[in-house]
Design an enzyme around this catalytic site. Structure first.
Site, mmCIF file in Angstrom:
data_model
loop_
_atom_site.group_PDB
_atom_site.id
_atom_site.type_symbol
_atom_site.label_atom_id
_atom_site.label_comp_id
_atom_site.label_asym_id
_atom_site.label_seq_id
_atom_site.Cartn_x
_atom_site.Cartn_y
_atom_site.Cartn_z
ATOM 1 N N GLY A 33 0.822 -1.206 0.000
ATOM 2 C CA GLY A 33 0.000 0.000 0.000
ATOM 3 C C GLY A 33 0.857 1.258 0.000
ATOM 4 N N GLY A 37 -1.701 7.267 1.523
ATOM 5 C CA GLY A 37 -1.808 7.308 2.972
ATOM 6 C C GLY A 37 -0.487 7.177 3.692
ATOM 7 C CB ILE A 38 0.382 5.372 6.833
ATOM 8 C CG1 ILE A 38 -0.654 6.022 7.761
ATOM 9 C CG2 ILE A 38 1.662 5.046 7.589
ATOM 10 C CD1 ILE A 38 -0.167 7.188 8.539
ATOM 11 N N GLY A 39 1.393 4.619 3.984
ATOM 12 C CA GLY A 39 2.375 3.889 3.188
ATOM 13 C C GLY A 39 3.138 4.782 2.240
ATOM 14 C CB SER A 162 -4.781 0.460 14.154
ATOM 15 O OG SER A 162 -5.785 1.424 14.384
ATOM 16 C CE1 TYR A 187 -8.457 -0.710 9.669
ATOM 17 C CE2 TYR A 187 -8.729 0.392 11.789
ATOM 18 C CZ TYR A 187 -7.995 0.163 10.634
ATOM 19 O OH TYR A 187 -6.782 0.786 10.471
#
Length: 322
Positions: A33, A37-39, A162, A187
């Site tokens: 990913g 985003g974060i990736g 997370s 999630y």
């Protein structure tokens, strides 16, 4: 011989400058990913170290846009992209063939799916979507990458956890939320499964005498509205950014959310089985070592999770390969 110091050496409070990262020339990293985003920010920051950074992505166009953005900010960045669909286990099992590397110094298990509303959805293999992508896909990827990880002198498997996992508990009899499906809870449980599996993985790696480390890191509270723009990757309207400013007192952007993950990849004094997160209440700030909560490291739960995960991913994770 590995140049990584012994596990009991230098304390984790040693200085770490998020803006002056150590050189990683000659090393190679894969970020799942890595196109968003974060990736994306993990990839951008690691690219500045001189390493070869490989972006695993389902979408070729998004991966190309991410690489263009990184190159605009990191001249001479060494980048590649490989197709990676964690929802398709058969394709994950062959990803090492397309990697084209003799060794891999770290893989960052970052890619994930977060659903907000019912109904319960499934992967191509019939697994609940978030558990299947966020967790089982990465279990299968770990097995697929075992030969190239073991070929590196001291490789790392960095799992992105997370904050949501703190308040959840795994039900070993219903790991895939077949009963009473609630997206937010599913999630959080998928992220907890990732973290619990990663801690168990490191315990088993240590018992096997492996030089591969399994480390967990999380971004804290990382919001799009606090994230700096990147052409072709992330653009937030002025209104969105303004509305997000009050949240900046407690939370941060995804660029800063990448900091603990980058440290988990690069810092030579990071040890297997550790958990890294933001300094201020686990929500924002520079990276620090933090204690893992008991429900994340429970060996009895982790043992049942291990067996179910390998079965669900369709792999046998022989630690002799790592």
């Amino acid at each position: 011989m590995s140049s990584v110091p012994p596990r009991s050496s230098v304390p984790p409070s040693r200085p770490w400058d998020v803006h002056r990262l150590p050189s990683a020339v000659g090393r190679s990293f894969l970020i799942t990913g890595g196109n968003a985003g974060i990736g994306y920010f993990v990839a951008e920051q690691l690219a500045g170290t001189g390493a070869l950074v490989v972006l695993g992505s389902r979408d070729r166009e998004k991966a190309a846009a991410a690489m263009a953005s990184i190159r605009s900010r990191v001249p001479g960045a060494r980048l590649r992209a490989i197709p990676l669909d964690l929802a398709d286990l058969a394709s994950v099992r062959t990803v090492a063939d397309g990697l084209g590397l003799d060794r891999l110094d770290a893989v960052v298990h970052n890619a994930g799916v977060a659903l907000d509303d019912p109904p319960r959805r499934t992967t191509k293999d019939g697994h609940e979507l978030m558990f299947g992508v966020n967790h089982l896909g990465h279990v299968a990827l770990t097995r697929a990458l075992a030969p190239v990880l073991s070929a590196a002198p001291a490789a790392r498997i960095v799992t992105v956890g997370s904050f949501a996992a703190r308040s959840e508990r795994l039900d070993p009899d219903d790991l895939q939320s077949g009963r009473d499906y609630r997206p937010g809870r599913a999630y959080g449980r998928s992220k907890l499964a990732q973290m619990s599996f990663a801690f168990e993985l490191d315990r088993r790696l240590r018992a096997a005498g492996s030089t591969v480390l399994s480390v967990v890191a999380h971004p804290g509270g990382a919001l799009d509205s606090l994230t700096p723009p990147r052409a072709g990757v992330h653009v937030a309207s002025r209104g969105t950014r303004l509305r997000g400013l009050p949240a900046g007192l407690l939370l941060q952007g995804k660029d800063r959310g990448a900091w603990p993950i980058v440290r988990a990849v690069l810092d030579p004094y990071v040890q297997g089985g550790q958990l890294w997160g933001p300094r201020a209440f686990g929500l924002r700030g520079t990276p620090r070592l933090e204690p893992a909560r008991a429900h994340m490291t429970d060996p009895a739960v982790a043992g049942r999770l291990w067996d179910a995960s390998c079965d669900g991913a369709g792999v046998e994770l022989h630690l002799g390969l790592l």
